[in-house]
Design an enzyme around this catalytic site. Structure first.
Site, PDB file in Angstrom:
ATOM      1  CE  LYS A  27      -3.806  -2.450   2.105  1.00 33.90           C
ATOM      2  NZ  LYS A  27      -5.247  -1.836   3.472  1.00 33.90           N
ATOM      3  CB  SER A 109     -12.482   5.789  18.393  1.00 37.72           C
ATOM      4  OG  SER A 109     -13.594   4.798  18.584  1.00 37.72           O
ATOM      5  CE  LYS A 112     -18.784  -2.775  13.458  1.00 38.45           C
ATOM      6  NZ  LYS A 112     -18.843  -1.345  12.801  1.00 38.45           N
ATOM      7  CE1 TYR A 120     -11.914  -1.288  14.689  1.00 32.88           C
ATOM      8  CE2 TYR A 120     -14.112  -1.342  15.205  1.00 32.88           C
ATOM      9  CZ  TYR A 120     -13.024  -1.112  14.678  1.00 32.88           C
ATOM     10  OH  TYR A 120     -12.749  -0.142  14.073  1.00 32.88           O
ATOM     11  CG  ASN A 149     -20.002   1.104   8.806  1.00 26.71           C
ATOM     12  OD1 ASN A 149     -18.804   0.582   8.897  1.00 26.71           O
ATOM     13  ND2 ASN A 149     -20.731   1.328   9.545  1.00 26.71           N
ATOM     14  CB  VAL A 150     -15.033   5.991   6.353  1.00 25.20           C
ATOM     15  CG1 VAL A 150     -14.745   7.467   4.940  1.00 25.20           C
ATOM     16  CG2 VAL A 150     -15.328   6.934   7.455  1.00 25.20           C
TER      17      VAL A 150
END
Length: 314
Positions: A27, A109, A112, A120, A149-150
């Site tokens: 990556k 963060s 969740k 998690y 969520n992105v």
């Protein structure tokens, strides 16, 4: 997150240097090709390695801590590894930042972390506690960003649905009742940069964001990319999975402030007299019980379609 953050920093904030610290060699090679700016350097390392972290943070003003094992089933199956990265790694970031007199650390963060039901979430909740407590021990300031969520990031269901629809496969939904918060990448990064500019240390910042029914997301992909021919298959909930997510718990509501596009949650105990900084701000009176993905601004299917279209997924 890291690529979009780097893009916005270079375009709008004139940094002297940006150091990309991660353990993913492939990556990093891809990112180096995408960013040819000499201000961006790449360092192979792991948040588990405190001495490597400390060396990397020399002369650094701001640290964005985004590293985590984040797939819920993976963390359930590898609890020791999740603890080592998400908890011990976070404490290593804290200690390395303090040792180098870093001005501010921004910790990302997760929803969740609120009322955690899976490992998690538990590790991210511990990470939040470590970050907030770190403000009591040094002049370095530590701030939490609590995100949903992105769209399109690693672990998001959206690229999975897209690939399944394009390939004519079943779109796998774990429960038709499931809802999730979604935010665009640029909005998530905007909150990170807002924290650098405005946060004092000890706060948890939460962006206001829409929620979606996961079944609606699947239907949009089936209609738009497979002409409605991709069937939706219910495969059952995975270990540690929730029906809905919470961004502000009922216990946090009494000390949560509404700052327009985002909420600020103050820590209990008023460390550093932080309440005096916010006492003229407006409490989040619109939050009656808690801010969760089943009771806040759930998008209609047509709005889900618009969101995915605007972000280039359909």
């Amino acid at each position: 997150w890291g690529q979009e953050l780097t893009r916005q920093l270079l375009a709008n904030h004139k940094p002297k240097t940006i150091r990309i610290y991660s353990r993913g060699e492939h990556k990093q090679v891809e990112m180096k090709r995408a960013f040819s700016d000499p201000r961006v350097s790449f360092i192979i390392g792991d948040v588990r390695d405190k001495s490597r972290l400390a060396m990397t943070m020399r002369g650094v003003d701001t640290v964005f801590h985004l590293a985590a094992l984040k797939h819920v089933p993976v963390c359930e199956e590898n609890p020791c590894e999740a603890v080592q990265t998400n908890i011990i790694g976070t404490q290593n970031v804290i200690e390395a930042a303090i040792a180098n007199n870093v001005k501010k650390v921004i910790y990302v963060s997760s929803d969740k972390a609120v009322d955690p039901f899976n490992l998690y979430g538990a590790t991210k909740s511990c990470g939040e506690q470590l970050i907030i407590d770190a403000n009591n021990h040094h002049t370095t300031r530590f701030v939490c960003i609590r995100a949903g969520n992105v769209i399109g990031t690693n672990g998001s269901v959206i690229p999975v649905f897209r690939e399944q629809a394009i390939n004519g496969q079943h779109l796998t939904v774990t429960d038709e009742r499931m809802t999730r918060f979604f935010m665009r990448r640029r909005d998530a990064i905007g909150l990170l940069l807002k924290a650098v500019q405005d946060a004092h240390g000890g706060e948890i910042l939460v962006t206001k964001m829409p929620a979606c029914k996961i079944i609606d997301v699947a239907h949009v992909f089936s209609q738009r990319l497979a002409g409605g021919k991709a069937k939706i298959k219910n495969i059952g909930m995975r270990p540690g999975e929730k029906l809905y997510e919470v961004l502000v718990s009922r216990y946090e509501v009494p000390h949560t402030y509404d700052l327009g596009n985002y909420f600020v949650i103050l820590p209990p105990g008023n460390p550093g007299n932080i309440e005096a900084i916010y006492h003229k701000k407006k409490l989040a009176q619109s939050l009656k019980e808690e801010y969760n993905s089943s009771n806040e601004n759930i998008l209609k299917p047509s709005e889900v379609e618009t969101m995915l279209e605007e972000d280039g997924w359909i």
